[in-house]
Design a protein around this motif. Structure first.
Motif, mmCIF file in Angstrom:
data_model
loop_
_atom_site.group_PDB
_atom_site.id
_atom_site.type_symbol
_atom_site.label_atom_id
_atom_site.label_comp_id
_atom_site.label_asym_id
_atom_site.label_seq_id
_atom_site.Cartn_x
_atom_site.Cartn_y
_atom_site.Cartn_z
ATOM 1 N N ILE A 483 0.843 -1.201 0.000
ATOM 2 C CA ILE A 483 0.000 0.000 0.000
ATOM 3 C C ILE A 483 0.876 1.248 0.000
ATOM 4 C CG2 ILE A 483 -1.568 1.375 1.450
ATOM 5 C CD1 ILE A 483 -2.910 -1.277 2.252
ATOM 6 N N CYS A 484 1.925 1.235 0.846
ATOM 7 C CA CYS A 484 2.837 2.382 0.904
ATOM 8 C C CYS A 484 3.550 2.598 -0.428
ATOM 9 C CB CYS A 484 3.866 2.186 2.017
ATOM 10 S SG CYS A 484 3.160 2.174 3.667
ATOM 11 N N CYS A 519 10.139 -3.109 7.654
ATOM 12 C CA CYS A 519 11.178 -2.285 7.008
ATOM 13 C C CYS A 519 10.766 -1.931 5.585
ATOM 14 C CB CYS A 519 12.515 -3.030 6.983
ATOM 15 S SG CYS A 519 13.317 -3.197 8.575
ATOM 16 N N PHE A 520 10.211 -2.929 4.885
ATOM 17 C CA PHE A 520 9.739 -2.726 3.516
ATOM 18 C C PHE A 520 8.664 -1.639 3.473
ATOM 19 C CE2 PHE A 520 6.471 -4.215 0.366
ATOM 20 C CZ PHE A 520 7.182 -3.941 -0.796
ATOM 21 N N ASN A 524 9.024 2.042 1.638
ATOM 22 C CA ASN A 524 8.106 2.534 0.614
ATOM 23 C C ASN A 524 7.419 3.829 1.029
ATOM 24 O OD1 ASN A 524 8.685 0.404 -1.100
ATOM 25 N ND2 ASN A 524 7.024 -0.872 -0.334
ATOM 26 N N LEU A 525 7.135 3.933 2.316
ATOM 27 C CA LEU A 525 6.523 5.154 2.820
ATOM 28 C C LEU A 525 7.460 6.349 2.613
ATOM 29 C CD1 LEU A 525 3.788 5.668 4.175
ATOM 30 C CD2 LEU A 525 4.923 5.506 6.388
ATOM 31 N N ALA A 526 8.735 6.137 2.926
ATOM 32 C CA ALA A 526 9.728 7.201 2.733
ATOM 33 C C ALA A 526 9.919 7.507 1.256
ATOM 34 C CB ALA A 526 11.057 6.799 3.372
ATOM 35 N N ALA A 575 15.977 0.901 4.334
ATOM 36 C CA ALA A 575 14.981 1.834 4.872
ATOM 37 C C ALA A 575 15.653 3.101 5.399
ATOM 38 C CB ALA A 575 14.169 1.152 5.976
ATOM 39 N N ILE A 576 16.771 2.934 6.112
ATOM 40 C CA ILE A 576 17.523 4.099 6.607
ATOM 41 C C ILE A 576 17.956 4.971 5.432
ATOM 42 C CG2 ILE A 576 19.662 4.841 7.753
ATOM 43 C CD1 ILE A 576 19.484 2.278 9.454
ATOM 44 N N SER A 577 18.484 4.323 4.393
ATOM 45 C CA SER A 577 18.994 5.046 3.229
ATOM 46 C C SER A 577 17.898 5.884 2.570
ATOM 47 C CB SER A 577 19.584 4.054 2.221
ATOM 48 O OG SER A 577 20.040 4.718 1.070
ATOM 49 N N VAL A 578 16.709 5.286 2.376
ATOM 50 C CA VAL A 578 15.628 6.013 1.710
ATOM 51 C C VAL A 578 15.091 7.123 2.612
ATOM 52 C CG1 VAL A 578 13.339 5.783 0.662
ATOM 53 C CG2 VAL A 578 15.033 4.011 0.313
#
Length: 911
Positions: A483-484, A519-520, A524-526, A575-578
């Motif tokens: 969804i994100c 994390c996924f 995606n949210l970020a 996730a941190i990177s994005v």
């Protein structure tokens, strides 16, 4: 010599007898030939020694075989064939001989494969006849292992010879084996296996001629005879497998209605076999037909509909999986046909009759969707969540995803009643199935169709993250992540905090699989904020309040003892990177506090113990990921902000480059590029220490991704330190030339290498003179590369190559102009202009006008730099044609460049 002559005589006799179908006498002749051949040096011991646990013995044996191969290849083939064919010999030795024989003709690399095939073709015809007669005779061996191995070896020979209509005895012999009443079933199975292996191998040979129709007719006749309903199941299985592999060669037969009906009838009958293996193999044939002959399915769809639906509902899982695969394949084919039709419609072209999408999936939707949701409830209860074993529910979910992408909005009313009814069911199977069904249709339907359901689903899904069943939690986290990724705009603004906190709350407490899915979701949210321009003006975005806690929690995830499971550590780092990449300006202080912590983690990583290979890979993986984080933080900073940390950063990068891990090198060199870009001239102090590692990267032709990044780093350093690059250029230019001359280097590296010439020339100006002649020769050579009209991949590559050439020419022209030595270009002007003329007439698939834009820019640079010396060339029609095309693109940047270039040309022409 007398023994060898007699052996050779009997072998030739056997080949002649086989061609005349005198099999009993031929086999006697083969036996006599083998008897005489046994007087040759013993091969048995050598083959067995190749399996010795003693490395010295094993190496010596391997060297002996290699020497035999290079000394007399024909004799070596004969000796191996003899070893395999000799009855009474140890079966292990016979198998080893046959496998070594096969490997003399097989290679993963296309160039090596071609070389091996050419060596076989170069053998004298009489030697090949001996070998082939020996090998095909062995398919009749009473020993199953020998028969099977001979079938593999014969298939490799046939792969070389059949496309050229050689070895006519091959198919006639195999057909005789399959149809004979005297031979046992084992021989028939091995013969059909041989046909299957042959078809499979020929399909993989890229440059093989098309198989002649009479050859495919004989193949198909033999195979269909083997799959008859009155045959034993073991023979039908071998025949069905062979048929699947042969379908890529049977277009002519499938075009003929009678032959097509016969093939389809035979396959459909096989789906009713009492043996599940035969049924599954028959459905594999149906899947292949759906893939290759979609346009021929219409007459059979009602039957296939009934067969597949019954099988999915009632048959064993191994068979049902193939029946689902039929519908997945149909959906993929129809997706592609719909895309083709849309592209043709844009250009006003009609859809060819054999590319019309009939719409089987949409027509079956009412019945197919309930069937697929039923499969979703058949989860494997004993399967661990972290296991990726393929099963019925996974196959059903994949098929439903493809169906949703094919029929788009139409899938929503077909699936949502099931989702709404069961997503909060008391039965965990139905809760998980409903969640998976919802996740499967998120891609395909429009936001208008699926968006309202997404809006309503968030609270239910967040609650389900605490479900008592691990599989439900895993699927829920995956669905939230989807969804994100796909429908972030449908998430209500007031739900955003609950969603972020809900995902973050599962990072440390749940299993690695569920945490990885969380994390996924955060990733995606970020990523949804990538194009959020509002942050640039307002200085903040919706992520900012959560950044400190999210970054801290994700770093804790990296340190989890089980972080190596389910890609959790990698997911957390990504996730941190994005998050960092899409952070707003108001969290820069948070990032600057994070930077020394990341640098310290990288420094500490070198002290991590690495007892096993797994430990070593994990350690180096972490180092590469930390380099990547430093790079994304650096992108957000200014020179003044990062300068105090650069000595420490570069010290650690150089230590990472001392490892022997290509991924680490790629990450460290890529991050170094960013540091060079920020520091500009101040990067010079690191060059002496970096140069050896940079050169190693440029010459790492095997790990071509590393080579590509190293080439990019040369360009970034050139732009950063400019003329201070000159002392390092001899080595660098030598390595770049080596890269272009290396035939085995992946072709994707070559365009950036060419472009890099321009970067170096721009940096060092007139000092580029020593490299000018050789680099221009390379550019002229690359400019000759063409692509056929029907090869889109090669066309894209050639376009990339041309962009690299144009960038190189532009950089060289500008560099020599700045250095006051543009006169050095005079001998090469005609060749450069010839390249531009070719681009005016031969551009293909330049959809984004990248080639055109760079060509126009080069025209302007040539006019402004060389002035009157190129006046005559600038008068040529192709110059004006390129400028007009550039202006007509509608692309603001290209139009601006065209206007500038045109003004430069007009100034020259006016003189």
């Amino acid at each position: 010599q007398q023994f060898r002559g007699l052996q050779f005589f009997f072998a030739l006799l056997s080949a002649e007898l086989l061609s005349s179908r005198c099999y009993c006498i031929a086999y006697f002749a083969i036996s006599l030939s083998l008897l005489f051949k046994m007087s040759a040096p013993d091969l048995t011991t050598t083959l067995l020694n190749c399996q010795s646990p003693d490395p010295a013995v094993r190496t010596a044996a391997e060297q002996t075989l290699a020497q035999a191969e290079h000394t007399n290849l024909a004799d070596f083939f004969i000796a191996l064939a003899t070893e395999l064919a000799t009855e009474g010999k140890d079966v292990t030795v016979r198998q080893l001989a046959g496998l070594h024989f096969k490997n003399l003709l097989v290679a993963k690399d296309d160039a090596v494969q071609t070389e091996k095939h050419n060596k076989w073709k170069a053998l004298p015809a009489e030697n090949r006849s001996v070998i082939k007669a020996t090998m095909i005779g062995t398919i009749r061996s009473p020993v199953q292992t020998a028969r099977h191995t001979a079938a593999q070896a014969c298939a490799e020979i046939a792969t070389v010879e059949l496309p050229y209509k050689e070895w006519p005895e091959f198919l006639t012999t195999l057909m005789e084996n399959v149809t004979s009443q005297q031979l046992d079933d084992g021989v028939k199975i091995s013969s059909l296996e041989c046909l299957g292996f042959t078809c499979e191998r020929i399909a993989l040979v890229s440059d093989a001629p098309e198989i002649a129709p009479d050859v495919t007719d004989l193949m198909l006749t033999t195979i269909v005879d083997g799959i008859r309903s009155d045959r034993p199941d073991s023979i039908r299985l071998a025949a069905a497998t062979a048929l699947r592999n042969s379908l890529s060669f049977t277009r002519k037969n499938m075009e003929n209605e009678n032959e097509r009906n016969m093939i389809m009838k035979t396959i459909c009958e096989a789906t009713q076999s009492s043996d599940a293996r035969v049924r599954a193999a028959a459905y594999e044939c149906i899947v292949q037909i759906a893939f290759q002959y979609y346009d021929k399915l219409q007459a059979y769809m009602q039957t296939l509909f009934q067969l597949t639906f019954g099988t999915i509902r009632n048959d064993e899982e191994s068979v049902a999986l193939q029946a689902i695969e039929f519908w997945s394949t149909l959906a993929e084919e129809e997706m592609e046909l719909i895309d083709v039709a849309e592209e043709l419609a844009l250009s006003g072209q009609p859809v060819p009759q054999d590319q019309v999408c009939v719409g089987y999936v949409k027509a079956a939707l009412e019945h197919l969707c309930p069937l697929l949701t039923e499969t979703l409830t058949k989860q494997d209860e004993d399967l661990e969540v972290d296991d990726d074993q393929w099963n019925l529910s996974m196959s059903g979910a994949t098929c439903l995803t493809l169906v949703a992408n094919t029929v788009e909005d139409a899938v929503v009313p077909a699936i949502m009643p099931f989702v709404q009814q069961h997503i909060q069911s008391e039965n965990w199977r139905y809760r998980e199935a409903a969640t998976m069904a919802f996740s499967s249709i998120l891609e395909g339907p429009s936001a208008e169709a699926i968006g309202p359901y997404v809006n309503q689903s968030i609270p239910i899904l967040l609650n389900a993250l605490s479900d008592s069943n691990d599989l439900v939690k895993d699927t829920t986290a995956w669905t939230l992540g989807r969804i994100c990724d796909l429908h972030v705009r449908s998430i209500p603004e007031e739900t955003f905090p609950t969603l972020v906190n809900g995902l973050a709350g599962k990072l440390l407490t749940e299993s690695p699989r569920v945490a990885s899915q969380a994390c996924f979701g955060i990733h995606n949210l970020a990523a949804a904020f990538q194009h959020d321009n509002a942050a640039a003006t307002s200085g903040t975005n919706a992520l900012s309040p959560y950044m400190p806690s999210l970054l801290q929690t994700l770093l804790q995830v990296v340190d989890r003892e089980d972080a190596s499971e389910s890609n959790l550590r990698i997911g957390a780092f990504e996730a941190i990177s994005v998050l960092i990449q899409n952070s707003a300006p108001d969290v820069l202080n948070v990032l600057m506090q994070l930077l020394p912590a990341i640098i310290d983690r990288l420094a500490q990583s070198f002290n991590m113990p690495a007892v096993s290979n797994e430990d070593k890979e994990q350690k180096e993986g972490v180092q590469g990921l930390l380099c990547g984080l430093i790079q994304v933080v650096a992108i957000k900073t200014t020179k003044e902000q990062i300068l105090p940390y650069c000595d420490s950063i570069m010290t650690n990068f150089l230590q990472v480059l001392q490892t022997k891990n290509a991924t680490c090198h790629e990450e460290a060199l890529s991050a170094t590029s960013q540091i060079a870009t920020i520091l500009e001239a101040d990067f010079l102090k690191y060059m002496a220490a970096l140069q050896p590692f940079l050169m190693a990267g440029l010459r790492n032709f095997e790990a071509y991704q590393v080579c590509t990044v190293a080439v990019g780093l040369v360009g970034d350093i050139s732009r950063a330190i400019e003329d201070k690059m000159q002392p390092f250029c001899d080595e660098i230019m030598s390595a770049l030339i080596e890269a272009l001359q290396n035939a085995s280097l992946h072709r994707s590296v070559k365009p950036p290498v060419l472009s890099c010439f321009g970067d170096v020339a721009m940096a060092i100006g007139a000092a580029y003179e020593p490299y000018l002649q050789l680099s221009l020769m390379m550019l002229l050579q690359a400019a000759q590369t063409r692509a056929p009209d029907d090869d889109d991949d090669l066309i894209d590559y050639v376009n990339g190559l041309r962009e690299g050439i144009l960038e190189a020419y532009t950089g060289i022209v500008q560099g020599l102009k700045d250095g006051g030595r543009v006169d050095l270009l005079h001998p090469y002007i005609d060749a450069i202009m010839g390249f531009l003329e070719m681009l005016a007439s031969e551009r293909k698939n330049d959809y984004d006008n990248e080639v055109l834009g760079k060509a126009v820019g080069l025209i302007g640079d040539l006019a402004s730099s060389l002035g009157g010396t190129v006046k005559e060339q600038l008068r040529q029609p192709y110059i004006m044609e390129l400028l007009r095309e550039g202006h007509a693109t509608g692309d603001e940047t290209i139009m601006e460049t065209s206007n500038w270039a045109n003004s430069m040309v007009q100034q020259v022409l006016a003189c």
